[in-house]
Design a protein around this motif. Structure first.
Motif, mmCIF file in Angstrom:
data_model
loop_
_atom_site.group_PDB
_atom_site.id
_atom_site.type_symbol
_atom_site.label_atom_id
_atom_site.label_comp_id
_atom_site.label_asym_id
_atom_site.label_seq_id
_atom_site.Cartn_x
_atom_site.Cartn_y
_atom_site.Cartn_z
ATOM 1 N N ILE A 86 79.404 42.090 34.549
ATOM 2 C CA ILE A 86 78.541 40.936 34.282
ATOM 3 C C ILE A 86 78.508 40.026 35.507
ATOM 4 C CG2 ILE A 86 78.328 38.860 32.836
ATOM 5 C CD1 ILE A 86 79.598 40.536 30.560
ATOM 6 N N TYR A 87 77.338 39.441 35.776
ATOM 7 C CA TYR A 87 77.214 38.623 36.978
ATOM 8 C C TYR A 87 76.572 37.276 36.684
ATOM 9 C CZ TYR A 87 72.437 40.573 37.045
ATOM 10 O OH TYR A 87 71.164 40.952 36.723
ATOM 11 N N ALA A 88 76.706 36.370 37.652
ATOM 12 C CA ALA A 88 76.194 35.005 37.568
ATOM 13 C C ALA A 88 74.977 34.878 38.484
ATOM 14 C CB ALA A 88 77.286 34.025 37.980
ATOM 15 N N PRO A 89 74.246 33.745 38.425
ATOM 16 C CA PRO A 89 73.111 33.551 39.328
ATOM 17 C C PRO A 89 73.523 33.736 40.787
ATOM 18 C CG PRO A 89 73.078 31.886 37.620
ATOM 19 C CD PRO A 89 74.394 32.610 37.476
ATOM 20 N N GLY A 90 72.601 34.217 41.579
ATOM 21 C CA GLY A 90 72.863 34.474 43.004
ATOM 22 C C GLY A 90 72.111 35.676 43.537
ATOM 23 N N PRO A 91 72.261 36.876 42.942
ATOM 24 C CA PRO A 91 73.264 37.187 41.917
ATOM 25 C C PRO A 91 74.651 37.360 42.539
ATOM 26 C CG PRO A 91 72.029 39.164 42.455
ATOM 27 C CD PRO A 91 71.413 38.072 43.264
ATOM 28 N N LYS A 92 75.667 36.954 41.767
ATOM 29 C CA LYS A 92 77.051 36.998 42.225
ATOM 30 C C LYS A 92 77.921 37.526 41.095
ATOM 31 C CE LYS A 92 80.822 33.991 43.794
ATOM 32 N NZ LYS A 92 81.219 32.593 44.120
ATOM 33 N N PRO A 93 78.848 38.429 41.380
ATOM 34 C CA PRO A 93 79.748 38.917 40.327
ATOM 35 C C PRO A 93 80.452 37.747 39.641
ATOM 36 C CG PRO A 93 79.978 40.259 42.291
ATOM 37 C CD PRO A 93 79.105 39.101 42.674
ATOM 38 N N LEU A 94 80.507 37.782 38.303
ATOM 39 C CA LEU A 94 81.145 36.704 37.548
ATOM 40 C C LEU A 94 82.661 36.782 37.632
ATOM 41 C CD1 LEU A 94 80.688 34.282 35.665
ATOM 42 C CD2 LEU A 94 80.622 35.894 33.737
ATOM 43 N N GLY A 95 83.177 37.976 37.855
ATOM 44 C CA GLY A 95 84.623 38.157 37.942
ATOM 45 C C GLY A 95 85.027 38.845 39.231
ATOM 46 N N LEU A 96 86.248 39.327 39.252
ATOM 47 C CA LEU A 96 86.820 39.970 40.434
ATOM 48 C C LEU A 96 85.872 41.024 41.016
ATOM 49 C CD1 LEU A 96 89.459 40.347 42.180
ATOM 50 C CD2 LEU A 96 89.989 42.242 40.622
ATOM 51 N N HIS A 97 85.734 40.973 42.334
ATOM 52 C CA HIS A 97 84.931 41.975 43.038
ATOM 53 C C HIS A 97 85.644 42.289 44.342
ATOM 54 C CE1 HIS A 97 81.026 43.959 44.114
ATOM 55 N NE2 HIS A 97 81.530 43.782 45.326
ATOM 56 N N ILE A 98 86.092 43.545 44.480
ATOM 57 C CA ILE A 98 86.808 43.987 45.675
ATOM 58 C C ILE A 98 86.053 45.149 46.293
ATOM 59 C CG2 ILE A 98 88.928 45.042 46.559
ATOM 60 C CD1 ILE A 98 90.471 43.565 44.401
ATOM 61 N N GLU A 99 85.807 45.065 47.592
ATOM 62 C CA GLU A 99 85.161 46.147 48.353
ATOM 63 C C GLU A 99 86.009 46.482 49.563
ATOM 64 O OE1 GLU A 99 81.049 45.821 49.503
ATOM 65 O OE2 GLU A 99 80.603 44.510 47.802
ATOM 66 N N GLY A 100 86.331 47.751 49.722
ATOM 67 C CA GLY A 100 87.085 48.178 50.895
ATOM 68 C C GLY A 100 88.380 47.415 51.071
ATOM 69 N N GLY A 101 89.023 47.045 49.961
ATOM 70 C CA GLY A 101 90.274 46.302 49.999
ATOM 71 C C GLY A 101 90.118 44.812 50.195
ATOM 72 N N ARG A 102 88.871 44.319 50.375
ATOM 73 C CA ARG A 102 88.634 42.884 50.580
ATOM 74 C C ARG A 102 88.176 42.234 49.271
ATOM 75 N NH1 ARG A 102 84.670 41.143 53.874
ATOM 76 N NH2 ARG A 102 83.390 42.958 53.371
ATOM 77 N N THR A 103 88.824 41.148 48.888
ATOM 78 C CA THR A 103 88.444 40.413 47.686
ATOM 79 C C THR A 103 87.303 39.468 48.018
ATOM 80 O OG1 THR A 103 90.687 40.542 46.782
ATOM 81 C CG2 THR A 103 89.227 38.860 45.858
ATOM 82 N N LEU A 104 86.111 39.765 47.521
ATOM 83 C CA LEU A 104 84.933 38.935 47.774
ATOM 84 C C LEU A 104 84.737 37.886 46.691
ATOM 85 C CD1 LEU A 104 82.377 41.621 49.028
ATOM 86 C CD2 LEU A 104 84.105 40.332 50.317
ATOM 87 N N VAL A 105 85.199 38.179 45.474
ATOM 88 C CA VAL A 105 85.188 37.218 44.367
ATOM 89 C C VAL A 105 86.543 37.325 43.668
ATOM 90 C CG1 VAL A 105 84.097 36.499 42.205
ATOM 91 C CG2 VAL A 105 82.696 37.454 44.041
ATOM 92 N N ALA A 106 87.170 36.174 43.414
ATOM 93 C CA ALA A 106 88.522 36.162 42.850
ATOM 94 C C ALA A 106 88.519 36.492 41.360
ATOM 95 C CB ALA A 106 89.163 34.795 43.082
ATOM 96 N N LEU A 107 89.697 36.834 40.838
ATOM 97 C CA LEU A 107 89.882 37.104 39.424
ATOM 98 C C LEU A 107 89.464 35.877 38.608
ATOM 99 C CD1 LEU A 107 91.162 39.602 37.908
ATOM 100 C CD2 LEU A 107 93.198 38.172 37.642
ATOM 101 N N ASN A 108 88.723 36.105 37.539
ATOM 102 C CA ASN A 108 88.210 35.031 36.680
ATOM 103 C C ASN A 108 89.044 34.995 35.404
ATOM 104 O OD1 ASN A 108 86.753 33.409 34.904
ATOM 105 N ND2 ASN A 108 84.767 34.122 35.633
ATOM 106 N N ASN A 109 89.705 33.858 35.146
ATOM 107 C CA ASN A 109 90.567 33.712 33.976
ATOM 108 C C ASN A 109 89.899 32.954 32.838
ATOM 109 O OD1 ASN A 109 93.045 34.996 34.974
ATOM 110 N ND2 ASN A 109 93.092 33.307 36.440
ATOM 111 N N ALA A 110 88.557 32.923 32.822
ATOM 112 C CA ALA A 110 87.823 32.193 31.789
ATOM 113 C C ALA A 110 88.215 32.684 30.394
ATOM 114 C CB ALA A 110 86.325 32.365 31.991
ATOM 115 N N ARG A 111 88.328 31.733 29.465
ATOM 116 C CA ARG A 111 88.696 32.064 28.091
ATOM 117 C C ARG A 111 87.569 31.754 27.109
ATOM 118 N NH1 ARG A 111 93.970 33.328 27.950
ATOM 119 N NH2 ARG A 111 93.986 33.219 25.674
ATOM 120 N N SER A 112 86.417 31.356 27.635
ATOM 121 C CA SER A 112 85.261 31.110 26.773
ATOM 122 C C SER A 112 83.999 31.370 27.586
ATOM 123 C CB SER A 112 85.258 29.669 26.257
ATOM 124 O OG SER A 112 85.150 28.749 27.326
ATOM 125 N N GLY A 113 82.920 31.720 26.880
ATOM 126 C CA GLY A 113 81.648 31.929 27.561
ATOM 127 C C GLY A 113 81.139 33.348 27.504
#
Length: 244
Positions: A86-113
Motif C-alpha cells: 500500500i502506498y501514499a500520495p507521491g506516490p510513496k510507499p506507506l511502509g518500509l521500502h528497501i532496495e539493494g540494501g538501502r532503506t528508502l522508507v522507514a518501518l511504519n508503526n501505525a496502529r490505525s488507518g
C-alpha cells in the motif's frame, strides 16, 4: 467463468507445487470460488527485485511500461511485474521500502488507518536465497538487513493461522493481491481474477498454495505484467519485478 472439476484443480496444484526446482512459473490456479494468477519465484535463482524511483529521473516509475523500458536499456528483459505494498500520495510507499540494501522508507508503526494498520501487519523481505513474511514488530526486533523489502498489511496468514479479524462471512469483496512464502521455499505473488474477501484470499494461500505466511499487498488497483500481458490501470509506488 467455466467451472473446473476437482481433479483438474488438483492437477493444476500439483503442477504448481512441483516447480520448486525451476525458474519463474506463472499460471492460473483455481481456488474455491475464484481463479488466481500465481507467479512462483525461486529466491536466489530468479532475479527478483523491488523498484520505486527511476535513477535517471529520481521520480517514481509508476508504470510497468516505464520499468520495462528502463530494464531494456540495462540489457534486461522483464518477465513479470506486480505492485508492492500500500502506498501514499507521491506516490510513496506507506511502509518500509528497501532496495539493494538501502532503506528508502522507514518501518511504519501505525496502529490505525485502513488495511495497512489492521494488525498484525508485516514485511515481505528478500535476502539472497532467503525470503520471509514477518510480522512488523518481530521484524523490528530481529534487526534483519535484507536486500529488498516491502511493508504492508494486514498479514493474511501468520504461522499457518489466518488473521483473527477475517471472517468467511466478510462482505468486503475486492480484487486483491498478496505474497506468500510457501512450504517448498518458493515466493508466490497472487492476484485474484475477481473480487474476493480477505478470508477467502487467506485460505487460498494457506490451503491451496501451502503458504504458512502471507501478506496482503493491495486491493482493486492490483495488477501484473508479463511479456504479453499488462493489466495495470493506475500508477504504483513500489513494483516487484523478475527479469533476465
Amino acid at each position: 467463468m467455466p467451472r473446473r472439476s476437482a481433479s483438474h484443480t488438483l492437477l493444476l496444484l500439483l503442477a504448481l507445487l512441483g516447480t520448486s526446482g525451476k525458474a519463474l512459473d506463472i499460471r492460473m490456479v483455481r481456488g474455491p470460488g475464484m481463479t488466481y494468477t500465481v507467479a512462483s519465484i525461486k529466491p536466489g535463482s530468479d532475479h527478483l527485485r523491488l523498484h520505486w524511483l527511476n535513477p535517471t529521473t529520481d521520480a517514481p516509475y509508476g508504470t510497468f511500461a516505464e520499468l520495462r523500458e528502463r530494464l531494456r536499456k540495462e540489457g534486461r528483459t522483464l518477465l513479470f511485474a506486480t505492485n508492492s505494498g500500500i502506498y501514499a500520495p507521491g506516490p510513496k510507499p506507506l511502509g518500509l521500502h528497501i532496495e539493494g540494501g538501502r532503506t528508502l522508507v522507514a518501518l511504519n508503526n501505525a496502529r490505525s488507518g485502513g488495511n495497512f494498520a489492521l494488525l498484525p501487519n508485516g514485511v515481505f523481505w528478500l535476502s539472497g536465497r532467503r525470503a520471509g513474511v514477518t510480522e512488523t514488530q518481530a521484524y523490528r526486533r530481529l534487526a534483519l538487513k535484507p536486500d529488498f523489502a516491502t511493508q504492508s498489511g494486514p498479514l493474511l496468514v501468520q504461522g499457518g493461522t489466518i488473521h483473527p479479524e477475517f471472517r468467511a462471512s466478510g462482505t468486503s469483496f475486492k480484487v486483491r493481491s498478496g505474497v506468500g512464502v510457501c512450504q517448498d521455499g518458493q515466493v508466490r505473488f497472487v492476484i485474484s481474477a475477481g473480487p474476493v474477501n480477505f478470508y477467502s484470499f487467506a485460505v487460498f494461500f494457506r490451503d491451496t498454495l501451502r503458504c504458512p505466511d502471507a501478506l496482503y499487498l493491495d486491493g482493486s488497483i492490483s495488477a501484473y505484467a508479463t511479456p504479453g500481458t499488462n493489466t495495470q490501470l493506475m500508477e504504483f509506488a513500489g513494483i516487484w519485478s523478475v527479469s533476465r
